[in-house]
Design an enzyme around this catalytic site. Structure first.
Site, PDB file in Angstrom:
ATOM      1  N   ARG A 113     -13.295 -21.388  -3.648  1.00 51.21           N
ATOM      2  CA  ARG A 113     -13.617 -22.294  -2.705  1.00 51.21           C
ATOM      3  C   ARG A 113     -13.530 -23.882  -2.925  1.00 51.21           C
ATOM      4  NH1 ARG A 113     -12.957 -18.119  -1.103  1.00 51.21           N
ATOM      5  NH2 ARG A 113     -14.319 -16.510   0.068  1.00 51.21           N
ATOM      6  N   TYR A 131       0.755  -1.176   0.047  1.00 51.81           N
ATOM      7  CA  TYR A 131       0.022   0.046  -0.125  1.00 51.81           C
ATOM      8  C   TYR A 131       0.833   1.278  -0.173  1.00 51.81           C
ATOM      9  CZ  TYR A 131      -4.300  -2.771   1.261  1.00 51.81           C
ATOM     10  OH  TYR A 131      -5.258  -3.445   1.257  1.00 51.81           O
ATOM     11  N   LYS A 147      -2.470  -5.375  -8.575  1.00 56.51           N
ATOM     12  CA  LYS A 147      -3.607  -6.111  -8.139  1.00 56.51           C
ATOM     13  C   LYS A 147      -4.968  -5.205  -7.824  1.00 56.51           C
ATOM     14  CE  LYS A 147      -4.917  -8.827  -4.119  1.00 56.51           C
ATOM     15  NZ  LYS A 147      -5.626  -8.005  -3.005  1.00 56.51           N
ATOM     16  N   THR A 192      -1.134  -2.918  -4.781  1.00 51.48           N
ATOM     17  CA  THR A 192      -2.632  -3.082  -4.559  1.00 51.48           C
ATOM     18  C   THR A 192      -3.336  -1.726  -4.849  1.00 51.48           C
ATOM     19  OG1 THR A 192      -2.765  -4.745  -2.733  1.00 51.48           O
ATOM     20  CG2 THR A 192      -4.742  -3.512  -2.884  1.00 51.48           C
TER      21      THR A 192
HETATM   22  C1  FNR Z   1      -7.836  -9.176   2.382  1.00 46.61           C
HETATM   23  N1  FNR Z   1      -7.268  -8.698   0.875  1.00 46.61           N
HETATM   24  C2  FNR Z   1      -6.186  -7.759   1.009  1.00 46.61           C
HETATM   25  N2  FNR Z   1      -5.855  -7.314  -0.230  1.00 46.61           N
HETATM   26  C3  FNR Z   1      -4.593  -6.592  -0.145  1.00 46.61           C
HETATM   27  O1  FNR Z   1      -3.819  -6.492  -1.284  1.00 46.61           O
HETATM   28  N3  FNR Z   1      -3.790  -6.294   1.189  1.00 46.61           N
HETATM   29  C4  FNR Z   1      -4.420  -6.752   2.153  1.00 46.61           C
HETATM   30  O2  FNR Z   1      -3.835  -6.296   3.363  1.00 46.61           O
HETATM   31  C5  FNR Z   1      -5.685  -7.432   2.217  1.00 46.61           C
HETATM   32  N4  FNR Z   1      -6.308  -7.911   3.546  1.00 46.61           N
HETATM   33  C6  FNR Z   1      -7.341  -8.656   3.448  1.00 46.61           C
HETATM   34  C7  FNR Z   1      -7.867  -9.052   4.537  1.00 46.61           C
HETATM   35  C8  FNR Z   1      -8.676 -10.060   4.520  1.00 46.61           C
HETATM   36  C9  FNR Z   1      -9.340 -10.536   6.033  1.00 46.61           C
HETATM   37  C10 FNR Z   1      -9.234 -10.315   3.331  1.00 46.61           C
HETATM   38  C11 FNR Z   1     -10.555 -11.531   3.601  1.00 46.61           C
HETATM   39  C12 FNR Z   1      -9.020  -9.975   2.158  1.00 46.61           C
HETATM   40  C13 FNR Z   1      -7.894  -9.090  -0.296  1.00 46.61           C
HETATM   41  C14 FNR Z   1      -7.117 -10.439  -0.579  1.00 46.61           C
HETATM   42  O3  FNR Z   1      -5.836 -10.186  -0.950  1.00 46.61           O
HETATM   43  C15 FNR Z   1      -7.874 -11.056  -1.613  1.00 46.61           C
HETATM   44  O4  FNR Z   1      -7.909 -10.202  -2.840  1.00 46.61           O
HETATM   45  C16 FNR Z   1      -9.218 -11.831  -1.446  1.00 46.61           C
HETATM   46  O5  FNR Z   1      -9.127 -12.298   0.003  1.00 46.61           O
HETATM   47  C17 FNR Z   1      -9.418 -12.950  -2.456  1.00 46.61           C
HETATM   48  O6  FNR Z   1     -10.935 -13.353  -2.142  1.00 46.61           O
HETATM   49  P1  FNR Z   1     -11.241 -14.539  -1.395  1.00 46.61           P
HETATM   50  O7  FNR Z   1     -10.159 -15.669  -1.850  1.00 46.61           O
HETATM   51  O8  FNR Z   1     -10.960 -14.391   0.226  1.00 46.61           O
HETATM   52  O9  FNR Z   1     -12.564 -14.833  -1.595  1.00 46.61           O
END
Ligand code: FNR
Length: 371
Positions: free
Chosen positions: A299, A142, A240, A168
């Protein structure tokens, strides 16, 4: 006879056989506030449901009488050989799921011979993760208003053997996650930033996570800043959060090494499409110029097959990894990855694909194909 308590223990000890069972185990083992934080999405959570459900509208077009006596699931991502096209997405704050935090996750990645992307908002430092395992690691980034803090962490990651930076790009502001607001969710210690910037934010708005993000994240970040990022690191840069052909073309133009189709696990803008519905548009726009990777809603092994058939080179898993971690630590993460791998292997065999490169667009039918 077993007492009720013993019976519950026996049931709890039963090994989950799929990701949904791991989710249930995680729900039982975590405080509600943390379970909600991990599992939740933005606002009405429409996209959260859609990320999973859209997979069910894609059907298979399998081929028979193909020699599938040996299935090769290995593949390469950015030149790194991995045992299957299943990698670990960056997710924040693993110590809320398990006391060993990201170290346990990274060790599971190493055991599965796959790549882990460490979240910028991790609860273990890049140095701790680097010294605890030999998995191929990427750092998710970030960009903070304090650019020097982001730059320092990128450089620490590079010094500690991380192999790529995942920028991201879908988080100029944090999406509204109402469960966190209601639960007054508070961020744990983010050790990476200790001594660099204060992450102890106090707010009267319920959760402090949103206040933390809006205080720190640079909402002015734009395409021209890829240049800045390139000036501070020699590592390959992946972007991303791409969901449209316009942004995919732009990303190729600015010279990124890869694109990740993602809607941040439906935690940012509600009512964006499920990622599996956006994937093909991006793949067609990119035209093979850079690898397209994918995450969101996976999933089952069948979901992974569908993403590969629609053009993803490999996929990342977010929440299921956290559920494995919460339920059974490193072993749980490993089991989740192995279960998905087993499911993908069976899907490949039953579709007539003996290697990942055999999986093609012809093996699936989407809603658009049926029009
Ligand atoms: C995330 N995601 C995420 N992405 C990112 O770039 N930096 C981060 O710190 C986080 N933190 C984060 C925390 C939690 C609790 C979740 C559920 C997700 C997004 C993550 O990288 C990813 O894009 C998604 O989780 C993909 O979807 P699924 O597999 O959780 O359905």
């Amino acid at each position: 006879y077993l007492t009720i308590k013993q019976l519950v223990q026996v049931l709890m000890a039963a090994e989950p056989v799929n990701v949904n069972e791991f989710q249930e185990l995680a729900r039982q083992s975590l405080p509600k506030m943390y379970y909600d934080f991990f599992s939740g999405g933005a606002e009405d959570q429409h996209t959260l449901r859609e990320n999973v459900e859209a997979f069910s509208r894609i059907t298979f077009h399998p081929r028979i009488l193909v020699d599938v006596s040996k299935i090769d699931m290995s593949t390469t991502v950015l030149g790194f050989n991995i045992s299957s096209p299943i990698m670990i997405a960056p997710t924040a704050m693993h110590k809320l799921a398990h006391p060993e935090g990201e170290i346990a996750t990274a060790r599971a990645a190493a055991a599965c011979n796959t790549i882990m992307v460490l979240s910028f908002m991790s609860t273990c430092t890049v140095e701790e993760v680097a010294s605890s395992c030999n998995a191929v690691r990427f750092l998710q980034l970030y960009v903070f208003k304090r650019r020097d803090v982001s730059a320092q962490l990128v450089q620490r990651a590079e010094r500690n053997g991380f192999k790529a930076i995942v920028l991201t790009a879908d988080t100029p502001r944090l999406g509204r996650r109402e469960a966190d607001i209601k639960n007054r969710m508070v961020s744990p210690r983010l050790k990476n930033f200790e001594g660099l910037i204060s992450t102890e934010v106090v707010t009267d708005k319920g959760s402090n996570i949103e206040a933390l993000a809006s205080g720190m994240f640079d909402a002015s970040l734009s395409w021209k800043d890829i240049e800045w990022l390139r000036s501070i690191t020699n590592l390959p840069i992946l972007i991303k959060g791409v969901l449209t052909c316009e942004d995919a073309i732009k990303a190729v133009e600015v010279g990124v090494s890869g694109i990740i189709v993602s809607n941040h696990g439906a935690r940012q803008l509600d009512y964006v499409p499920a990622t599996i519905s956006a994937l093909e548009e991006v793949v067609l726009a990119v035209g093979g110029k850079v690898p397209v990777l994918f995450d969101g809603g996976i999933r089952r092994g069948t979901d992974i097959f569908k993403a590969l058939a629609l053009g993803a080179q490999a996929v990342f898993i977010g929440r299921p990894v956290i559920y494995g971690l919460a339920a059974k630590g490193k072993h749980g993460v490993r089991r989740v990855i192995e279960m998905l791998k087993d499911e993908l292997e069976i899907t490949m065999a039953l579709s007539g694909c003996s290697s990942v490169k055999d999986i093609s667009r012809r093996h699936v039918r989407t809603e658009r194909d049926r029009l």
